[in-house]
Design a protein around this motif. Structure first.
Motif, PDB file in Angstrom:
ATOM      1  N   UNK A 128    -104.212  77.776  95.406  1.00 23.62           N
ATOM      2  CA  UNK A 128    -103.622  76.508  94.961  1.00 23.62           C
ATOM      3  C   UNK A 128    -103.729  75.417  96.015  1.00 23.62           C
ATOM      4  N   UNK A 129    -103.954  75.798  97.273  1.00 24.60           N
ATOM      5  CA  UNK A 129    -103.945  74.814  98.370  1.00 24.60           C
ATOM      6  C   UNK A 129    -104.969  73.691  98.186  1.00 24.60           C
ATOM      7  N   UNK A 130    -106.219  73.984  97.812  1.00 23.08           N
ATOM      8  CA  UNK A 130    -107.175  72.878  97.631  1.00 23.08           C
ATOM      9  C   UNK A 130    -106.745  71.890  96.553  1.00 23.08           C
ATOM     10  N   UNK A 131    -106.099  72.382  95.492  1.00 23.59           N
ATOM     11  CA  UNK A 131    -105.638  71.486  94.434  1.00 23.59           C
ATOM     12  C   UNK A 131    -104.495  70.603  94.919  1.00 23.59           C
ATOM     13  N   UNK A 132    -103.648  71.133  95.812  1.00 24.13           N
ATOM     14  CA  UNK A 132    -102.592  70.310  96.399  1.00 24.13           C
ATOM     15  C   UNK A 132    -103.223  69.190  97.217  1.00 24.13           C
ATOM     16  N   UNK A 133    -104.215  69.523  98.039  1.00 21.57           N
ATOM     17  CA  UNK A 133    -104.899  68.504  98.837  1.00 21.57           C
ATOM     18  C   UNK A 133    -105.586  67.456  97.961  1.00 21.57           C
ATOM     19  N   UNK A 134    -106.099  67.886  96.816  1.00 24.07           N
ATOM     20  CA  UNK A 134    -106.813  66.972  95.923  1.00 24.07           C
ATOM     21  C   UNK A 134    -105.887  66.120  95.070  1.00 24.07           C
ATOM     22  N   UNK A 135    -104.575  66.367  95.149  1.00 27.97           N
ATOM     23  CA  UNK A 135    -103.636  65.626  94.326  1.00 27.97           C
ATOM     24  C   UNK A 135    -103.568  66.112  92.897  1.00 27.97           C
ATOM     25  N   UNK A 136    -104.091  67.309  92.639  1.00 30.79           N
ATOM     26  CA  UNK A 136    -104.092  67.867  91.285  1.00 30.79           C
ATOM     27  C   UNK A 136    -102.950  68.831  91.034  1.00 30.79           C
ATOM     28  N   UNK A 137    -102.236  69.211  92.087  1.00 32.99           N
ATOM     29  CA  UNK A 137    -101.147  70.189  91.952  1.00 32.99           C
ATOM     30  C   UNK A 137    -100.035  69.781  92.913  1.00 32.99           C
ATOM     31  N   UNK A 138     -98.857  69.484  92.371  1.00 30.09           N
ATOM     32  CA  UNK A 138     -97.691  69.154  93.186  1.00 30.09           C
ATOM     33  C   UNK A 138     -96.765  70.365  93.206  1.00 30.09           C
ATOM     34  N   UNK A 139     -96.173  70.656  94.365  1.00 25.31           N
ATOM     35  CA  UNK A 139     -95.307  71.831  94.524  1.00 25.31           C
ATOM     36  C   UNK A 139     -94.012  71.416  95.211  1.00 25.31           C
ATOM     37  N   UNK A 140     -92.884  71.837  94.645  1.00 27.77           N
ATOM     38  CA  UNK A 140     -91.570  71.654  95.257  1.00 27.77           C
ATOM     39  C   UNK A 140     -91.001  73.016  95.609  1.00 27.77           C
ATOM     40  N   UNK A 141     -90.276  73.095  96.720  1.00 31.17           N
ATOM     41  CA  UNK A 141     -89.718  74.363  97.201  1.00 31.17           C
ATOM     42  C   UNK A 141     -88.277  74.148  97.637  1.00 31.17           C
ATOM     43  N   UNK A 142     -87.402  75.103  97.294  1.00 30.48           N
ATOM     44  CA  UNK A 142     -86.052  75.151  97.847  1.00 30.48           C
ATOM     45  C   UNK A 142     -85.994  76.349  98.790  1.00 30.48           C
ATOM     46  N   UNK A 143     -85.129  76.258  99.797  1.00 28.97           N
ATOM     47  CA  UNK A 143     -85.069  77.323 100.799  1.00 28.97           C
ATOM     48  C   UNK A 143     -83.632  77.596 101.223  1.00 28.97           C
ATOM     49  N   UNK A 144     -83.418  78.798 101.755  1.00 22.77           N
ATOM     50  CA  UNK A 144     -82.204  79.112 102.483  1.00 22.77           C
ATOM     51  C   UNK A 144     -82.626  79.716 103.824  1.00 22.77           C
TER      52      UNK A 144
ATOM     53  N   UNK B 100    -107.005  65.342  84.910  1.00 20.48           N
ATOM     54  CA  UNK B 100    -107.868  64.290  85.424  1.00 20.48           C
ATOM     55  C   UNK B 100    -108.873  63.766  84.409  1.00 20.48           C
ATOM     56  N   UNK B 101    -108.840  64.287  83.186  1.00 16.55           N
ATOM     57  CA  UNK B 101    -109.721  63.711  82.168  1.00 16.55           C
ATOM     58  C   UNK B 101    -109.266  62.286  81.881  1.00 16.55           C
ATOM     59  N   UNK B 102    -110.178  61.354  81.668  1.00 20.28           N
ATOM     60  CA  UNK B 102    -109.800  59.947  81.502  1.00 20.28           C
ATOM     61  C   UNK B 102    -108.758  59.702  80.420  1.00 20.28           C
ATOM     62  N   UNK B 103    -108.783  60.488  79.353  1.00 21.42           N
ATOM     63  CA  UNK B 103    -107.830  60.241  78.267  1.00 21.42           C
ATOM     64  C   UNK B 103    -106.532  61.029  78.428  1.00 21.42           C
ATOM     65  N   UNK B 104    -106.375  61.724  79.563  1.00 25.88           N
ATOM     66  CA  UNK B 104    -105.181  62.557  79.716  1.00 25.88           C
ATOM     67  C   UNK B 104    -104.432  62.370  81.015  1.00 25.88           C
ATOM     68  N   UNK B 105    -104.735  61.287  81.746  1.00 26.38           N
ATOM     69  CA  UNK B 105    -104.087  61.107  83.042  1.00 26.38           C
ATOM     70  C   UNK B 105    -102.599  60.793  82.909  1.00 26.38           C
ATOM     71  N   UNK B 106    -102.122  60.555  81.698  1.00 27.50           N
ATOM     72  CA  UNK B 106    -100.708  60.266  81.484  1.00 27.50           C
ATOM     73  C   UNK B 106     -99.876  61.536  81.306  1.00 27.50           C
ATOM     74  N   UNK B 107    -100.514  62.715  81.368  1.00 28.92           N
ATOM     75  CA  UNK B 107     -99.760  63.943  81.143  1.00 28.92           C
ATOM     76  C   UNK B 107     -99.968  64.934  82.281  1.00 28.92           C
ATOM     77  N   UNK B 108     -99.061  65.910  82.362  1.00 29.80           N
ATOM     78  CA  UNK B 108     -99.157  66.983  83.351  1.00 29.80           C
ATOM     79  C   UNK B 108     -98.507  68.227  82.772  1.00 29.80           C
TER      80      UNK B 108
END
Length: 199
Positions: A49-65, A79-87
């Protein structure tokens, strides 16, 4: 709660995130893996998943203790032109040691806010029908679009139905379709074309 903004930040947490993934699957969550999932395979998934995070295609949130990551959630951007409004909302997980604290709902809310900030107006996901996850999404205002029988095996190998959900996201642009632009991204050998560098 932290958003991991680079692949390097994700890679620093690969082993504890792998433990989180293994724990969640062995607790019965349907996340694309079987109960036989080993830490090495879980770590490989996170590394992938790391390359997709760098490319801005995958966002990740983490909680920790103090013991490490307690939960995570991700967004996969289209990233398709007609679908950039969704995730797509993916891999919402909470470690068994941290359940009952409202972390799943907090992670879900963080991803929804992050989607709005990125210009996303529509979120979708799929989850096992009649699961605790399905109940969470329903109570969080997600709409069921339909159910597919025998869509995926649960961690024990039994085929289960999957419910598809969507949620409209209100953002600062009042529903306008976001304009994507910027560098080109190649992830896992696939050229995603003009890629927006998301915040």
């Amino acid at each position: 709660m932290t958003r991991l903004r680079t692949g390097a930040e994700l890679l620093e947490l690969v082993d504890p995130l792998a433990d989180l993934l293994v724990d969640t699957v062995r607790a019965g969550a349907s996340l694309g893996f079987l109960a036989s999932l080993e830490p090495a395979a879980a770590a490989a998934w996170w590394r992938g998943a790391a390359p997709a995070v760098d490319a801005g295609l995958h966002a990740v949130w983490v909680t920790r203790d103090a013991a490490g990551p307690t939960g995570t959630v991700g967004l996969r951007f289209t990233e398709t032109p007609n679908g950039v409004h969704r995730a797509e909302l993916v891999k919402l997980m909470v470690h068994r040691r941290a359940r009952g604290r409202g972390l799943a709902r907090a992670l879900l809310a963080a991803a929804e806010r992050g989607a709005a900030e990125a210009g996303v107006r529509l979120l979708c996901l799929d989850t096992e029908t009649d699961s605790p996850a399905e109940r969470l999404y329903r109570t969080a205002g997600w709409e069921a679009a339909g159910t597919i029988p025998d869509y995926a095996a649960d961690p024990h190998g039994t085929l289960r139905a999957t419910t598809l959900f969507y949620k409209r996201v209100d953002g600062p642009e009042g529903g306008a379709v976001p304009v994507r632009g910027g560098r080109r991204a190649v992830v896992s050998g696939v050229d995603y074309g003009s890629c927006h560098a998301r915040r």
